[in-house]
Scaffold this motif. Sequence first.
Motif, PDB file in Angstrom:
ATOM      1  N   ALA A 354      17.735   6.217 -21.072  1.00  0.00           N
ATOM      2  CA  ALA A 354      17.539   6.452 -22.495  1.00  0.00           C
ATOM      3  C   ALA A 354      16.073   6.656 -22.835  1.00  0.00           C
ATOM      4  N   VAL A 355      15.193   6.207 -21.945  1.00  0.00           N
ATOM      5  CA  VAL A 355      13.750   6.315 -22.176  1.00  0.00           C
ATOM      6  C   VAL A 355      13.158   7.498 -21.430  1.00  0.00           C
ATOM      7  N   VAL A 356      13.548   7.658 -20.184  1.00  0.00           N
ATOM      8  CA  VAL A 356      13.067   8.794 -19.390  1.00  0.00           C
ATOM      9  C   VAL A 356      14.278   9.621 -18.968  1.00  0.00           C
ATOM     10  N   SER A 411      21.921   5.932 -25.913  1.00  0.00           N
ATOM     11  CA  SER A 411      21.362   4.830 -26.688  1.00  0.00           C
ATOM     12  C   SER A 411      20.133   5.244 -27.479  1.00  0.00           C
ATOM     13  N   LEU A 412      19.421   6.257 -27.024  1.00  0.00           N
ATOM     14  CA  LEU A 412      18.293   6.827 -27.774  1.00  0.00           C
ATOM     15  C   LEU A 412      18.517   8.327 -27.881  1.00  0.00           C
ATOM     16  N   ILE A 413      18.064   8.917 -28.956  1.00  0.00           N
ATOM     17  CA  ILE A 413      18.367  10.332 -29.178  1.00  0.00           C
ATOM     18  C   ILE A 413      17.627  11.240 -28.204  1.00  0.00           C
ATOM     19  N   ILE A 414      16.508  10.776 -27.658  1.00  0.00           N
ATOM     20  CA  ILE A 414      15.797  11.606 -26.687  1.00  0.00           C
ATOM     21  C   ILE A 414      16.160  11.216 -25.256  1.00  0.00           C
ATOM     22  N   SER A 416      18.958  12.029 -23.642  1.00  0.00           N
ATOM     23  CA  SER A 416      19.868  12.960 -22.975  1.00  0.00           C
ATOM     24  C   SER A 416      19.611  14.363 -23.493  1.00  0.00           C
ATOM     25  N   ALA A 417      20.050  15.350 -22.721  1.00  0.00           N
ATOM     26  CA  ALA A 417      19.896  16.742 -23.153  1.00  0.00           C
ATOM     27  C   ALA A 417      20.661  16.992 -24.443  1.00  0.00           C
ATOM     28  N   ALA A 418      21.845  16.367 -24.569  1.00  0.00           N
ATOM     29  CA  ALA A 418      22.630  16.516 -25.792  1.00  0.00           C
ATOM     30  C   ALA A 418      21.888  15.944 -26.989  1.00  0.00           C
ATOM     31  N   GLY A 419      21.272  14.786 -26.811  1.00  0.00           N
ATOM     32  CA  GLY A 419      20.524  14.169 -27.899  1.00  0.00           C
ATOM     33  C   GLY A 419      19.310  14.975 -28.305  1.00  0.00           C
ATOM     34  N   VAL A 420      18.596  15.497 -27.313  1.00  0.00           N
ATOM     35  CA  VAL A 420      17.421  16.319 -27.613  1.00  0.00           C
ATOM     36  C   VAL A 420      17.823  17.567 -28.388  1.00  0.00           C
ATOM     37  N   ALA A 421      18.915  18.210 -27.959  1.00  0.00           N
ATOM     38  CA  ALA A 421      19.389  19.401 -28.663  1.00  0.00           C
ATOM     39  C   ALA A 421      19.790  19.064 -30.097  1.00  0.00           C
ATOM     40  N   ALA A 422      20.485  17.930 -30.281  1.00  0.00           N
ATOM     41  CA  ALA A 422      20.897  17.518 -31.622  1.00  0.00           C
ATOM     42  C   ALA A 422      19.691  17.192 -32.492  1.00  0.00           C
ATOM     43  N   ARG A 436      21.301   3.680 -36.966  1.00  0.00           N
ATOM     44  CA  ARG A 436      22.686   4.014 -37.278  1.00  0.00           C
ATOM     45  C   ARG A 436      23.569   4.276 -36.050  1.00  0.00           C
ATOM     46  N   VAL A 437      22.984   4.677 -34.930  1.00  0.00           N
ATOM     47  CA  VAL A 437      23.813   5.136 -33.798  1.00  0.00           C
ATOM     48  C   VAL A 437      23.555   4.356 -32.512  1.00  0.00           C
ATOM     49  N   SER A 438      22.332   3.916 -32.272  1.00  0.00           N
ATOM     50  CA  SER A 438      21.971   3.336 -30.972  1.00  0.00           C
ATOM     51  C   SER A 438      22.851   2.160 -30.579  1.00  0.00           C
ATOM     52  N   LEU A 439      23.119   1.243 -31.512  1.00  0.00           N
ATOM     53  CA  LEU A 439      23.950   0.082 -31.183  1.00  0.00           C
ATOM     54  C   LEU A 439      25.369   0.519 -30.833  1.00  0.00           C
ATOM     55  N   LEU A 440      25.904   1.499 -31.569  1.00  0.00           N
ATOM     56  CA  LEU A 440      27.239   2.012 -31.257  1.00  0.00           C
ATOM     57  C   LEU A 440      27.274   2.586 -29.839  1.00  0.00           C
ATOM     58  N   ALA A 441      26.249   3.379 -29.519  1.00  0.00           N
ATOM     59  CA  ALA A 441      26.186   3.986 -28.186  1.00  0.00           C
ATOM     60  C   ALA A 441      26.054   2.917 -27.102  1.00  0.00           C
ATOM     61  N   PHE A 442      25.234   1.903 -27.358  1.00  0.00           N
ATOM     62  CA  PHE A 442      25.041   0.830 -26.375  1.00  0.00           C
ATOM     63  C   PHE A 442      26.333   0.056 -26.141  1.00  0.00           C
TER      64      PHE A 442
END
Length: 457
Positions: A354-356, A411-414, A416-422, A436-442
Amino acid sequence: MYVLMAVIFVVGYLCIALEHPLRLDKAASAILTAALTWTVLVLGANEILPTLELYTNDPADSSGIVVSALRHHLGEIAEILFFLLGAMTIVELVDAHGGFKVITDRITTRRRVSLLWIIGLLTFFLSAVLDNLTTTIVMISLLRKLVRGRPERWLYVGIVVIAANAGGAWSPIGDVTTTMLWIGGQITAHQVVTNLFLPSLACLLVPLVILSLRLKGDAPRPRVRAHLAEGGHETTDGERNIVLAMGIGALLFVPVFKTVTGLPPYMGILFGLGVLWAATEIMHRNKKPELKHPLSVIGVLHRIDTPSILFFLGILLAVSSLATAGHLGQIALALRDGLGDIFAINYAIGLLSAVVDNVPLVAGAMKMYPLVSEGMLASTPAAEAEWMSRFVVDGRFWQLLAFCAGTGGSSLIIGSAAGVAAMGMEKIGFFWYIRRVSLLAFLGYTAGALVYFLMYM
């Protein structure tokens, strides 16, 4: 210099996270971070390379090693960027023809909960057929036709990111890291589908259930407008249907093209784009230039989000500099020595992704834990063979690595490739996603890992 690279990356990462308070576009921060980390690496090559057993007495040779590594990583990143560019162009061309109306007209519900489940499950299964990046681009384009207003739409986009990553993890062509393990021989297509489907489904269902308890009422739909192409020309039903069918066909053709030819996915997407480009040129050849231009590839190229592509370039280059200098390898070694258990290692790798970027993490894991053959097990003492059995083809380590590396980044928007695109397409704030989303994803990621543990261990 080694420590300075890490400091620059952390500062750049914070600038990306604080994009809105700083009023500095994340693409600028990413590009600067990439340039600075590689500059420090080449200037400190004589200090850093000996620790990687790449020692040379000639500073020119040290610089040459770093430049060669940069070219290698840039080639890999370019494959992702050209794939992204081709997919985004195809989606924008379909949108310019009003093609998504065929799909959005069939999603008639306005209830937030119903729409949430439709979007989540559609993304989950579509991602397994296409890949998480392409699916995210397609689903965000669809959401723009279904939900009005970015703050309202962002929560659905967050579910798209979670669902796209979860759907990609159980398919050998759904996520780049799963594909890496499939091509490398660590996993087989049948086993990864069979063993990771339920954990991946749990990864999506937990966030969906939690959100279903919170969402109420109806989602605001976009105002009804005639599906006109730019310039005021209305496309016919036949043109819309043809372009939609060819566009979806071009996206679905990518894994087939890769399997048949062995060429990278970006060649498949460029081939599909070329066919669609020629078809639309022929389709509109008798129209006036001012009516034809908005419906052509040339006309939709200006709608491509170029800053997002540059951001993608910058962040991947920055991470690749850390991989070259050995930072990621050192982290992988620390995980092995500090945790030991394969479940703990894979769970930590998923959170770290989620970080790198998850690609160098998986590549590092593939190097640190070599693939074990059945013959090696037969000639190894029983106690050690039991541990090594986790690293055979379709071993538990490789399967769990595919799941964790594919889904932990949500867990973080950056992450994954999908998160970066979004993030680029919808301008989602880094901290908004955390709130709003990180806890749900975790929670979904943890639930999926537990399901795998209960199923197979």
